[in-house]
Design a protein around this motif. Structure first.
Motif, PDB file in Angstrom:
ATOM      1  N   PRO A 256      26.049  93.838  95.401  1.00 16.26           N
ATOM      2  CA  PRO A 256      24.807  93.601  96.441  1.00 16.26           C
ATOM      3  C   PRO A 256      23.991  92.923  96.294  1.00 16.26           C
ATOM      4  N   PHE A 257      23.363  91.906  97.546  1.00 19.96           N
ATOM      5  CA  PHE A 257      23.307  90.162  97.547  1.00 19.96           C
ATOM      6  C   PHE A 257      21.372  90.947  98.002  1.00 19.96           C
ATOM      7  N   ASN A 258      21.121  91.888  97.206  1.00 21.37           N
ATOM      8  CA  ASN A 258      19.831  91.711  97.348  1.00 21.37           C
ATOM      9  C   ASN A 258      18.248  90.750  97.590  1.00 21.37           C
ATOM     10  N   GLU A 259      17.534  91.258  98.114  1.00 19.96           N
ATOM     11  CA  GLU A 259      16.501  89.715  98.259  1.00 19.96           C
ATOM     12  C   GLU A 259      15.980  89.074  96.886  1.00 19.96           C
ATOM     13  N   GLN A 260      16.364  89.922  95.990  1.00 21.55           N
ATOM     14  CA  GLN A 260      16.695  89.067  94.730  1.00 21.55           C
ATOM     15  C   GLN A 260      17.342  87.502  94.245  1.00 21.55           C
ATOM     16  N   LEU A 261      17.849  88.297  94.994  1.00 24.96           N
ATOM     17  CA  LEU A 261      19.276  87.592  94.454  1.00 24.96           C
ATOM     18  C   LEU A 261      19.281  86.078  95.383  1.00 24.96           C
ATOM     19  N   THR A 343      20.553  89.658 103.301  1.00 24.88           N
ATOM     20  CA  THR A 343      20.675  90.202 102.445  1.00 24.88           C
ATOM     21  C   THR A 343      21.100  91.578 103.032  1.00 24.88           C
ATOM     22  N   THR A 344      20.952  92.220 101.675  1.00 25.32           N
ATOM     23  CA  THR A 344      21.508  94.119 101.471  1.00 25.32           C
ATOM     24  C   THR A 344      20.056  94.743 101.420  1.00 25.32           C
ATOM     25  N   ASP A 345      19.190  94.263 101.764  1.00 27.40           N
ATOM     26  CA  ASP A 345      17.642  94.424 101.921  1.00 27.40           C
ATOM     27  C   ASP A 345      17.453  94.823 102.839  1.00 27.40           C
ATOM     28  N   ALA A 346      17.898  93.842 104.022  1.00 23.21           N
ATOM     29  CA  ALA A 346      17.761  93.742 105.259  1.00 23.21           C
ATOM     30  C   ALA A 346      18.286  93.700 106.201  1.00 23.21           C
TER      31      ALA A 346
END
Length: 778
Positions: A256-261, A343-346
């Motif tokens: 995943p490419f989350n918000e933190q990354l 991002t994968t979080d959004a």
């Protein structure tokens, strides 16, 4: 009215006369500093202010960076130069202003030292982007072209860098006269690949040579052909290290490419820009030579766009494509970025529409992005987002002074392994070029910028080996035991060089697209009698490729719309390939046939290695004028048989070959009637030499001649003894509208001053009218 003039109404600021702006033409009255309003301090769309302040001194993190945008009212008696200046500051500081004034002629003797413009003008900064750590300020500036080449000075109040050092000194840049075309610097690959011993290569030493040349004869614009910065370290010492180390390709694709990354990658790309763009002497050049850039893979990460499609569509590659694009727009184009990136979080950012990435409220917290920016007319914006960088491509068109047009093709945003640009994008570009050439008959040359060379030796046999089944056992050993780890990349497990080969226009999968592009360029040149010179970088060596008509057609270069030199200049900073690679490429320098009428090959430009006199093995510090200042021996860079490729750091200079083309054109007799027909190279009548733009027409190359050798007057004597080799004085070759081209090649990487030796040739203007019916494809 030209397309640029119609679009010139896009900002109220650009509708004002020079007098309204505070600049007085031929007016010795005291300076009149005119402000142009203020920029609101409140945030748009419900975004609240991150912070404001009133400190008198700006703390600058990066800049100033100077850009050239375009010229408006081209062809009129009052054209205008448009550019921008960017600085990055810490937040919570006062609203900055830029003050601009003319210092008079760049060369005092041009008008006996008198200035044709007096007064100064102030330009308010426009906030493009702000978050709790940084603010990007842009100043849109414009100045009138004058009767003589002029030097301009700008300053941005009282500034200090992050260490507290005061930076009060103003900067200068030079604008050509109304009658001049621009003096061009071209460079590419301005950074180091991962693992390079930077000290062994004396850092960005060649920028010292650029500044020395600029001091002797100023550059009006510097064109960046891609890889203005190397961001590859993001996978080695940056936030993608853990992802890169994953051995299982399925797990790597699903990471995943989350918000933190995303935030960590955002910090990495920003800090890398701040560090590199603040490095001297590159930073000094940025402040005084206006930039004009496209991007390439290293501006994102090595090989981006040329890996397999299913890998390129993984979350991490989509994510870093967006982050790199954000800072590419800010640092290299001085325009605001999209409000959010993938991002994968959004989930909404993962569903890209025709207008790019939707907004993510999490990313926009305490962040301001300017949303009402007017697009500059210099952009040719793609009709739909790219496949991996999910924003629209930004191709460039502008005029570089009186007679030279420029087009830069964004060959990265839309790139896949099997496509360089969308067909719709090519149509947009050629429609724009056609409209501009119809509107302005004074344009004699088109400088076309591509990220990679297009007239270049084929390496399809090497592609076939790297893609063949014989590599499979080695790939298996690599996956299981790490065998031959340096041969395979960490992304998709293929041979590391394969993505570089797939980037080339000469790669087999791009063969059709390449041919169609060249044929469209030929048609454009023929219809408008505009000579096209192509710029390309990426390959870390210097060379000159050429397309030209098959000699059987009997067309001299001055009338050959198929004659297009490809100036290959790379790298200005990165290390070159080994000598064996350059020699291999030179051995593959065949005479290729694009079609029945068009041939191509490299010019044998390099009469000797830099720092080596012909017939001598080496020179030392007590040698000729190109000495390095040391007494060490200078090793040879190529084999004795290689005169076509030079594996040494370099940059290029392109300028008109006549100091005053108008006088040459006025004095030239009318050209004699054409005397050749298709396949008939008979000479003109004795005593009546044919002239084009004031220069004799070259003899048609013999069908059996070696086209790797010079084929017209401007190529005769090409190399270090050619008049264009210095890059400082016009040669007077190739008639009123010829171009001089210089490759400045580093002598030794141990020289921290970056001294170079020049190799030159000249390019004739085009008079295609007499040969409109030549060739079977027309």
């Amino acid at each position: 009215m030209s397309l640029e003039r119609e679009k010139d109404q896009f900002q109220h600021q650009e509708n004002e006369t020079p007098e309204q702006r505070g600049l007085h033409l031929h007016d010795p009255s005291p300076p009149n500093v005119a402000t142009q309003g203020t920029v609101p301090q409140t945030r748009q769309n419900g975004i609240h202010s991150v912070g404001t302040g009133t400190t008198d001194e700006l703390e600058v993190l990066c800049g100033p960076l100077l850009n050239y945008k375009r010229m408006s009212n081209a062809g009129s008696q009052a054209p205008t130069w448009h550019g921008s200046v960017l600085i990055v500051t810490k937040p919570g500081q006062h609203h900055p202003e830029l003050t601009l004034r003319c210092l008079g002629p760049a060369v005092a003797s041009q008008t006996n030292g008198s200035a044709s413009v007096s007064g100064s003008v102030s330009f308010p900064g426009t906030k493009l982007y702000e978050d709790p750590y940084k603010v990007f300020w842009r100043f849109l500036i414009d100045v009138p072209f004058q009767s003589s080449e002029a030097k301009w000075e700008y300053s941005i109040g009282s500034t200090a860098n992050s260490s507290g050092e005061r930076k009060n000194g103003p900067n200068t840049f030079v604008v050509p006269s109304i009658a001049q075309s621009m003096r061009i610097l071209f460079h590419s690959c301005n950074g180091f690949s991962v693992g390079t011993d930077v000290d062994a290569w004396s850092g960005p030493a060649l920028w010292n040579d650029v500044l020395r040349m600029h001091e002797q004869k100023p550059f009006h614009v510097m064109i960046g052909g891609g890889d203005q910065i190397y961001n590859d370290g993001v996978r080695v010492d940056g936030p993608l290290r853990a992802w890169t180390d994953i051995g299982n390709p399925h797990k790597r694709r699903g990471y995943p490419f989350n918000e933190q990354l995303r935030a960590e990658c955002d910090d990495y790309y920003f800090n890398n820009y701040i560090g590199w763009y603040g490095t001297k002497p590159f930073s000094d050049a940025n402040a005084q030579i206006p930039q004009l850039n496209i991007w390439d893979d290293h501006d994102i990460i090595d090989g981006f766009g040329s890996y397999t499609d299913r890998f390129m569509r993984c979350a991490v590659f989509r994510g870093i494509g967006g982050v790199a694009h954000k800072y590419y727009l800010l640092f290299q184009h001085h325009i605001p970025p999209p409000r959010s990136t993938f991002t994968t979080d959004a989930p909404n950012t993962m569903n890209v529409g025709m207008d790019g990435t939707p907004e993510d409220p999490v990313q926009m917290k305490d962040t301001f992005v300017k949303t009402d920016d007017k697009e500059d007319p210099s952009y040719i914006i793609g009709s739909k987002p790219g496949p991996y960088v999910e924003e629209r491509s930004r191709n460039l068109y502008c005029q570089l002074g009186a007679r030279i047009a420029f087009c830069g093709i964004d060959a990265r945003t839309e790139r896949t392994r099997h496509q360089i640009n969308y067909p719709e994008t090519y149509k947009q570009i050629f429609d724009r070029l056609t409209a501009e050439f119809v509107a302005n008959k004074e344009i004699k040359h088109l400088i076309l910028l591509l990220g990679v060379p297009i007239a270049y030796p084929r390496l399809q046999w090497l592609e076939n080996i790297f893609s063949s089944p014989i590599i499979a056992p080695i790939k298996f050993l690599n996956k299981r035991f790490g065998f031959a780890g340096g041969v395979f990349n960490k992304f998709d497990g293929n041979v590391d060089l394969l993505d570089d080969l797939d980037d080339h226009y000469t790669a087999h999968q791009h063969k059709h697209e390449r041919k169609e592009l060249i044929l469209q360029l030929q048609d454009l040149a023929k219809k408008h009698s505009v000579r096209i010179t192509i710029l390309g970088g990426d390959v870390h060596l210097a060379a000159i490729g050429r397309f030209y008509s098959n000699p059987k057609l009997g067309i001299p270069a001055e009338r050959d719309f198929r004659y297009m030199p490809n100036v290959i200049s790379s790298a200005i900073t990165n290390k070159p390939p080994p000598q064996a690679v350059a020699n291999l490429l030179a051995s593959r320098n065949k005479i290729h046939h694009l079609d029945h009428d068009t041939d191509e090959t490299l010019l044998e430009l390099f009469d000797h290695d830099p720092g080596h006199k012909p017939g001598e093995e080496v020179i030392n510090g007590n040698g000729n004028g190109n000495r390095t200042g040391t007494n060490e021996k200078i090793p040879k860079k190529t084999s004795d048989k290689n005169h076509a490729t030079m594996p040494s750091r370099n940059y290029a200079i392109i300028t008109e070959s006549q100091a005053d083309p108008a006088n040459v054109a006025a004095a030239a007799p009318a050209p004699a009637p054409p005397t050749t027909t298709n396949g008939d190279a008979s000479a003109v009548a004795e005593g009546a030499p044919e002239l084009i733009h004031g220069a004799p027409v070259s003899a048609v190359p013999d069908v059996k001649a070696n086209a790797r050798k010079p084929m017209h007057a401007g190529e005769n004597g090409a190399g270090t003894f050619h008049p264009a080799a210095t890059g400082l004085q016009p040669t007077g070759l190739c008639g009123a509208y010829g171009l001089d081209v210089t490759l400045r090649v580093e002598i030794t990487p141990n020289d921290k001053e970056g001294r170079t030796e020049g190799y030159g040739f000249s390019v004739p203007a085009l008079d295609a009218a007499a040969y409109l019916g030549q060739g079977t494809t027309w």
